[in-house]
Design a protein around this motif. Structure first.
Motif, PDB file in Angstrom:
ATOM      1  N   GLU A   1      22.297 -17.851   6.573  1.00 15.25           N
ATOM      2  CA  GLU A   1      22.543 -16.575   7.222  1.00 15.25           C
ATOM      3  C   GLU A   1      23.753 -16.705   8.141  1.00 15.25           C
ATOM      4  O   GLU A   1      23.970 -17.736   8.782  1.00 15.25           O
ATOM      5  CB  GLU A   1      21.300 -16.183   8.018  1.00 15.25           C
TER       6      GLU A   1
ATOM      7  N   LEU B   1      23.481 -18.215  11.688  1.00 11.51           N
ATOM      8  CA  LEU B   1      22.898 -19.535  11.821  1.00 11.51           C
ATOM      9  C   LEU B   1      23.980 -20.603  11.792  1.00 11.51           C
ATOM     10  O   LEU B   1      25.009 -20.450  11.136  1.00 11.51           O
ATOM     11  CB  LEU B   1      21.909 -19.792  10.679  1.00 11.51           C
TER      12      LEU B   1
ATOM     13  N   ILE C   1      19.462 -22.706   4.108  1.00  9.86           N
ATOM     14  CA  ILE C   1      18.303 -21.998   3.580  1.00  9.86           C
ATOM     15  C   ILE C   1      18.209 -22.269   2.082  1.00  9.86           C
ATOM     16  O   ILE C   1      19.170 -22.072   1.343  1.00  9.86           O
ATOM     17  CB  ILE C   1      18.405 -20.477   3.833  1.00  9.86           C
TER      18      ILE C   1
ATOM     19  N   THR D   1      11.761 -13.856   1.841  1.00 11.54           N
ATOM     20  CA  THR D   1      11.938 -13.402   3.214  1.00 11.54           C
ATOM     21  C   THR D   1      10.672 -13.611   4.041  1.00 11.54           C
ATOM     22  O   THR D   1      10.675 -13.423   5.255  1.00 11.54           O
ATOM     23  CB  THR D   1      12.296 -11.908   3.247  1.00 11.54           C
TER      24      THR D   1
ATOM     25  N   VAL E   1      10.300 -18.902   4.348  1.00  9.30           N
ATOM     26  CA  VAL E   1      11.653 -19.454   4.339  1.00  9.30           C
ATOM     27  C   VAL E   1      11.602 -20.985   4.406  1.00  9.30           C
ATOM     28  O   VAL E   1      10.893 -21.556   5.241  1.00  9.30           O
ATOM     29  CB  VAL E   1      12.478 -18.909   5.521  1.00  9.30           C
TER      30      VAL E   1
ATOM     31  N   ALA F   1      14.041 -24.471   4.764  1.00  8.11           N
ATOM     32  CA  ALA F   1      15.370 -24.817   5.264  1.00  8.11           C
ATOM     33  C   ALA F   1      15.536 -26.322   5.411  1.00  8.11           C
ATOM     34  O   ALA F   1      14.635 -27.022   5.882  1.00  8.11           O
ATOM     35  CB  ALA F   1      15.627 -24.145   6.606  1.00  8.11           C
TER      36      ALA F   1
ATOM     37  N   ILE G   1      14.661 -17.610  12.855  1.00 11.06           N
ATOM     38  CA  ILE G   1      14.106 -17.498  11.497  1.00 11.06           C
ATOM     39  C   ILE G   1      12.595 -17.334  11.644  1.00 11.06           C
ATOM     40  O   ILE G   1      11.830 -18.306  11.612  1.00 11.06           O
ATOM     41  CB  ILE G   1      14.437 -18.743  10.653  1.00 11.06           C
TER      42      ILE G   1
ATOM     43  N   LEU H   1      10.160 -18.875   9.041  1.00  9.91           N
ATOM     44  CA  LEU H   1      10.362 -20.274   8.673  1.00  9.91           C
ATOM     45  C   LEU H   1       9.018 -20.908   8.322  1.00  9.91           C
ATOM     46  O   LEU H   1       8.097 -20.934   9.125  1.00  9.91           O
ATOM     47  CB  LEU H   1      11.019 -21.031   9.826  1.00  9.91           C
TER      48      LEU H   1
END
Length: 223
Positions: A17, A20, A26, A31, A34, A36, A52, A55
């Motif tokens: 994003e 970030l 990511i 959505t 998430v 990462a 996030i 997350l």
């Protein structure tokens, strides 16, 4: 399962994003869940993860994971973070697991080739609500530590390396597993192939209704 997570990457990285730090990669399109990779994220950049909200899983590997980073992660007070995967992270010690115990939403850990000891097993069983842990090649964890993990009342899936474990110890580990245990993934070594009685292990697993899998060269097959 976590063994598959540890064996090979599950996702292809997509663009992070815009707001970030570039070190946050990511790796999922969801959505609501998430995932990462944050190995290259510096400690002072960790607060950016708080943005996030969905997350769900974080990945760290190699020298990119430290106790200090896990402390920074735990201080963010996530409400959805369920899984942390640490791959070949020699700098993470029992103290790092203590930091992770401050994240109440964690239910799964991947801990391949770590410096942790039986003290980390005590923390995971006594202070966390974990249902799935995969911890192959953690050579400082003894059979006693594995017994604590397997006998947890919450644990449903446990992965570990057979190492030099004797047949009787492995049988006892299966037979005394906790009430929710339904899966064990055993990382094999060549010497184990000749000294272990696989039919006896399968019989013990069937008696406890535990599915047993062997991990050989990062490939998971039924034992």
């Amino acid at each position: 399962m976590l063994a598959a997570v540890l064996a090979a990457p599950l996702f292809h990285a997509s663009a992070a994003e815009p707001k970030l730090p570039p070190a946050i990669i990511i790796t999922s399109k969801s959505t609501t869940h998430v995932h990462a990779v944050i190995s290259d994220l510096r400690v002072h950049e960790f607060p950016a993860l708080a943005g996030i909200h969905a997350l769900f899983t974080v990945y760290l590997d190699g020298q990119g994971a430290t106790d200090e980073k896990l402390k920074a992660l735990a201080q963010l007070r996530f409400t959805n973070l369920a899984c942390v995967v640490l791959t070949d992270c020699p700098l993470v010690t029992d103290r790092g697991i203590e930091h992770l115990s401050q994240i109440p939403t964690l239910t799964r850990l991947g801990l391949r080739q770590m410096s942790i000891t039986d003290a980390a097993c005590d923390t995971m069983v006594g202070q966390m609500r974990l249902t799935e842990v995969n911890m192959p090649n953690c050579t400082n964890v003894t059979v006693n530590g594995l017994f604590k993990m397997a006998q947890s009342e919450r644990m449903e899936s446990l992965g570990f390396s057979v190492g030099q474990m004797a047949q009787d110890d492995l049988l006892s580990l299966i037979r005394t597993a906790g009430p929710k245990m339904n899966r064990m993934e055993i990382e094999m070594v060549q010497s184990a192939e000749s000294r272990l009685d696989f039919p006896a292990l399968r019989e013990a697993g069937q008696a406890k209704r535990i599915k047993l899998y062997a991990v050989r060269n990062k490939h998971v097959t039924k034992l």
